[in-house]
Design an enzyme around this catalytic site. Structure first.
Site, PDB file in Angstrom:
ATOM      1  N   CYS A  24      -0.460   0.436   6.528  1.00 32.34           N
ATOM      2  CA  CYS A  24      -1.111  -0.017   5.281  1.00 32.34           C
ATOM      3  C   CYS A  24      -2.182   0.981   4.857  1.00 32.34           C
ATOM      4  CB  CYS A  24      -1.794  -1.370   5.489  1.00 32.34           C
ATOM      5  SG  CYS A  24      -0.718  -2.654   6.038  1.00 32.34           S
TER       6      CYS A  24
HETATM    7  N1  SAJ Z   1     -10.044   1.724  11.818  1.00 29.27           N
HETATM    8  C1  SAJ Z   1     -11.124   2.543  12.123  1.00 29.27           C
HETATM    9  N2  SAJ Z   1     -12.379   2.054  11.939  1.00 29.27           N
HETATM   10  C2  SAJ Z   1     -12.600   0.782  11.458  1.00 29.27           C
HETATM   11  C3  SAJ Z   1     -11.481  -0.024  11.147  1.00 29.27           C
HETATM   12  C4  SAJ Z   1     -10.217   0.458  11.344  1.00 29.27           C
HETATM   13  O1  SAJ Z   1     -10.963   3.686  12.555  1.00 29.27           O
HETATM   14  O2  SAJ Z   1     -13.765   0.390  11.333  1.00 29.27           O
HETATM   15  C5  SAJ Z   1      -8.692   2.264  11.994  1.00 29.27           C
HETATM   16  C6  SAJ Z   1      -7.838   1.420  12.918  1.00 29.27           C
HETATM   17  O3  SAJ Z   1      -7.988   1.861  14.252  1.00 29.27           O
HETATM   18  C7  SAJ Z   1      -6.432   1.691  12.389  1.00 29.27           C
HETATM   19  C8  SAJ Z   1      -6.663   1.888  10.901  1.00 29.27           C
HETATM   20  O4  SAJ Z   1      -8.051   2.205  10.735  1.00 29.27           O
HETATM   21  O5  SAJ Z   1      -5.906   2.869  12.952  1.00 29.27           O
HETATM   22  C9  SAJ Z   1      -6.323   0.647  10.077  1.00 29.27           C
HETATM   23  O6  SAJ Z   1      -7.000  -0.404  10.690  1.00 29.27           O
HETATM   24  P1  SAJ Z   1      -7.165  -1.865   9.958  1.00 29.27           P
HETATM   25  O7  SAJ Z   1      -8.189  -2.615  10.746  1.00 29.27           O
HETATM   26  O8  SAJ Z   1      -7.363  -1.697   8.522  1.00 29.27           O
HETATM   27  O9  SAJ Z   1      -5.796  -2.584  10.300  1.00 29.27           O
HETATM   28  P2  SAJ Z   1      -4.427  -2.655   9.503  1.00 29.27           P
HETATM   29  O10 SAJ Z   1      -3.885  -1.331   9.152  1.00 29.27           O
HETATM   30  O11 SAJ Z   1      -3.574  -3.580  10.305  1.00 29.27           O
HETATM   31  O12 SAJ Z   1      -4.829  -3.341   8.136  1.00 29.27           O
HETATM   32  C10 SAJ Z   1      -4.467  -4.661   7.905  1.00 29.27           C
HETATM   33  C11 SAJ Z   1      -4.534  -4.795   6.412  1.00 29.27           C
HETATM   34  N3  SAJ Z   1      -3.908  -6.021   6.012  1.00 29.27           N
HETATM   35  C12 SAJ Z   1      -3.123  -6.001   4.922  1.00 29.27           C
HETATM   36  O13 SAJ Z   1      -2.883  -4.982   4.297  1.00 29.27           O
HETATM   37  C13 SAJ Z   1      -2.554  -7.296   4.526  1.00 29.27           C
HETATM   38  C14 SAJ Z   1      -5.974  -4.778   5.957  1.00 29.27           C
HETATM   39  O14 SAJ Z   1      -6.054  -5.146   4.573  1.00 29.27           O
HETATM   40  C15 SAJ Z   1      -6.798  -5.741   6.753  1.00 29.27           C
HETATM   41  O15 SAJ Z   1      -8.133  -5.732   6.280  1.00 29.27           O
HETATM   42  C16 SAJ Z   1      -6.751  -5.286   8.200  1.00 29.27           C
HETATM   43  O16 SAJ Z   1      -5.383  -5.468   8.625  1.00 29.27           O
HETATM   44  C17 SAJ Z   1      -7.668  -6.125   9.077  1.00 29.27           C
HETATM   45  O17 SAJ Z   1      -8.718  -6.550   8.562  1.00 29.27           O
HETATM   46  O18 SAJ Z   1      -7.350  -6.272  10.257  1.00 29.27           O
END
Ligand code: SAJ
Length: 449
Positions: free
Chosen positions: A288
């Site tokens: 995403c």
């Molecule tokens: N990440 C960081 N630092 C952070 C947060 C995330 O480096 O502070 C990295 C994670 O390790 C990962 C990437 O970014 O590699 C994405 O992480 P994410 O927490 O955004 O997780 P996703 O990709 O599963 O995003 C999903 C998304 N959901 C949908 O699109 C419906 C996102 O909108 C959500 O906010 C997110 O999950 C969530 O909150 O867990």
């Protein structure tokens, strides 16, 4: 939502868009169709069934069709023991071919929207789904696209395919966009509780889609167009990519100032308002966050507009794997070791904690970089038993004191719950922590991003 889910301006106060699930909705929708039975489509089918709506699934993968018919779930968030009774009762079923689309009343399209190697959107799965639906489109059909895409896809790509049948949107069938908001592994927010944004090609489309989804989701939030709904999703995920890019740049800045990034972020996080903590990391993974913003920047390039924040975040985030490897190489250097010939264990390779998905995982870039610099590399990830990186196929190594002692360095890349980081610190001469799991811990062998 008051009334029959009629279209409201986006100024509608949230309370007015909230309605109890199952209370009303378009009674003519008896059977829901879901195209694409992945981490979005299968949970949506199950949610329909839980709302008492029969759900028929469509997927191009015969193995996946067979698996779901056996009541086995190919998706982590749906347990087979929850799926099996729904399949047995018949409220969830999987069609063998597209002609069954005629028999369903609503069709949610939940197919992948990846990026091509050129970083351009690949909406071939969306167009393929629309083309498969086309011969079976009939009066009364409600079509909802859920796949994250650039603003205009529903109107400019899907609508012409469907109207080429001669049927007219808003009159013969309804077409809307409603962004998927499935968050893999998030138990705090079950799907039915996550508010659902819905924007139709016409107000009637919005009304029909909102009425249908209000039978499944606790809260629906109608907006004035499909483009507004497409854009809302891109804002949600671009917000994350840009803020992660910002905090990653802070990690690069603190590194140059000799400051502990994690200490600085923890301190800033004590502000009870006006601040939202993000964490630096080894890069941006998942299907995403690294991808969705690129759909918008591509679309805007066609209008000669540069989405500078998106492009800058992409530049900073994609640099993080190299920065992490370089910083660990510097730490090894302090111990008189070069990366080449060094035995390195990468701990955690999934794209984020507690998922098994490795798509776009920065661990893949890190492993490639370490191998290219001559490191003798192994990995450990309890959720990823085998891993192929380039021409290397690796198996997850056990994480025991004995195996750890055979390594010169461990790089903590994904912080799965349950990984014994203290054991790692006790057993290895150098621990490079990309995730701040050792923040506050002391040890001459501990280094952090
Ligand atoms: N990440 C960081 N630092 C952070 C947060 C995330 O480096 O502070 C990295 C994670 O390790 C990962 C990437 O970014 O590699 C994405 O992480 P994410 O927490 O955004 O997780 P996703 O990709 O599963 O995003 C999903 C998304 N959901 C949908 O699109 C419906 C996102 O909108 C959500 O906010 C997110 O999950 C969530 O909150 O867990």
């Amino acid at each position: 939502m008051e009334g029959d889910g009629s279209h409201m301006s986006s100024k509608t106060s949230p309370r007015r868009t909230t309605r109890k699930a199952h209370d009303r909705g378009n009674p003519h929708i008896g059977i829901a169709g879901v195209v694409g039975l992945g981490y979005v489509g299968l949970p949506l089918m199950v949610e329909c069934a839980r709302a008492g709506i029969q759900a028929v699934g469509f997927d191009t993968d015969p193995a996946r069709r067979r698996m779901i018919r056996r009541g086995e779930s190919p998706v982590e968030d749906i347990a087979s023991e929850d799926l099996r009774p729904l399949v047995k009762s018949g409220i969830v079923s999987v069609a063998e071919d597209w002609s069954a689309l005629r028999d369903v009343d609503a069709i949610s399209i939940c197919v992948p929207t990846p990026l091509r190697k050129s970083k351009e959107p690949d909406i071939s799965f969306v167009t393929a789904a629309a083309e498969s639906l086309k011969p079976h489109l009939r009066r009364g059909h409600l079509i909802i696209l859920e796949s994250t895409t650039y603003p205009g896809t529903t109107r400019e790509i899907v609508l012409p395919i469907l109207e080429s049948t001669g049927l007219r949107v808003g009159k013969d069938f309804w077409l809307a966009f409603s962004p998927e908001r499935v968050d893999p592994g998030n138990v705090e927010w079950p799907l039915s509780r996550i508010p659902k944004v819905i924007g139709g090609i016409t107000p009637e489309c919005t009304r029909e889609a909102a009425a249908f989804y209000s039978r499944i989701f606790e809260t629906v939030h109608p907006v004035s167009s499909a483009e507004a709904a497409e854009m809302a999703k891109l804002l949600e995920n671009t917000f994350r990519a840009v803020n992660i890019g910002l905090v990653n740049e802070f990690a690069l800045t603190c590194d140059r100032l000799g400051l502990d990034t994690w200490e600085v972020i923890k301190a800033a996080g004590t502000k009870p308002f006006g601040f939202m903590s993000f964490k630096p990391g080894p890069g941006l993974g998942g299907h995403c966050i690294p991808i969705d913003p690129q759909y918008l920047s591509w679309r805007m390039r066609l209008l000669n507009f540069t989405t500078r924040f998106i492009d800058l975040a992409e530049e900073v985030n994609s640099e993080m794997p190299r920065h992490a490897v370089l910083k660990m190489a510097m730490a090894l250097n302090h111990q008189g070791k070069a990366i080449s010939k060094t035995r390195v264990l990468v701990v955690g390779v999934a794209y984020k904690a507690d998922v098994s998905d490795i798509r776009e995982s920065p661990a893949l870039d890190i492993i490639e970089l370490l191998i290219s610099h001559g490191a003798k590399l192994r990995y450990h990830d309890p959720l990823v038993p085998t891993l192929t990186v380039g021409e290397h196929t690796l198996k997850s190594s056990p994480l025991t004191a004995k195996t750890l002692r055979s390594f010169d360095a461990v790089m903590i890349v994904t912080p799965h719950t349950g990984i014994d980081h203290r054991l790692i610190i006790r057993s290895v001469p150098l621990v490079f922590d990309c995730r701040g799991v050792t923040a506050g811990m002391k040890g001459k062998n501990i280094f952090r991003l």
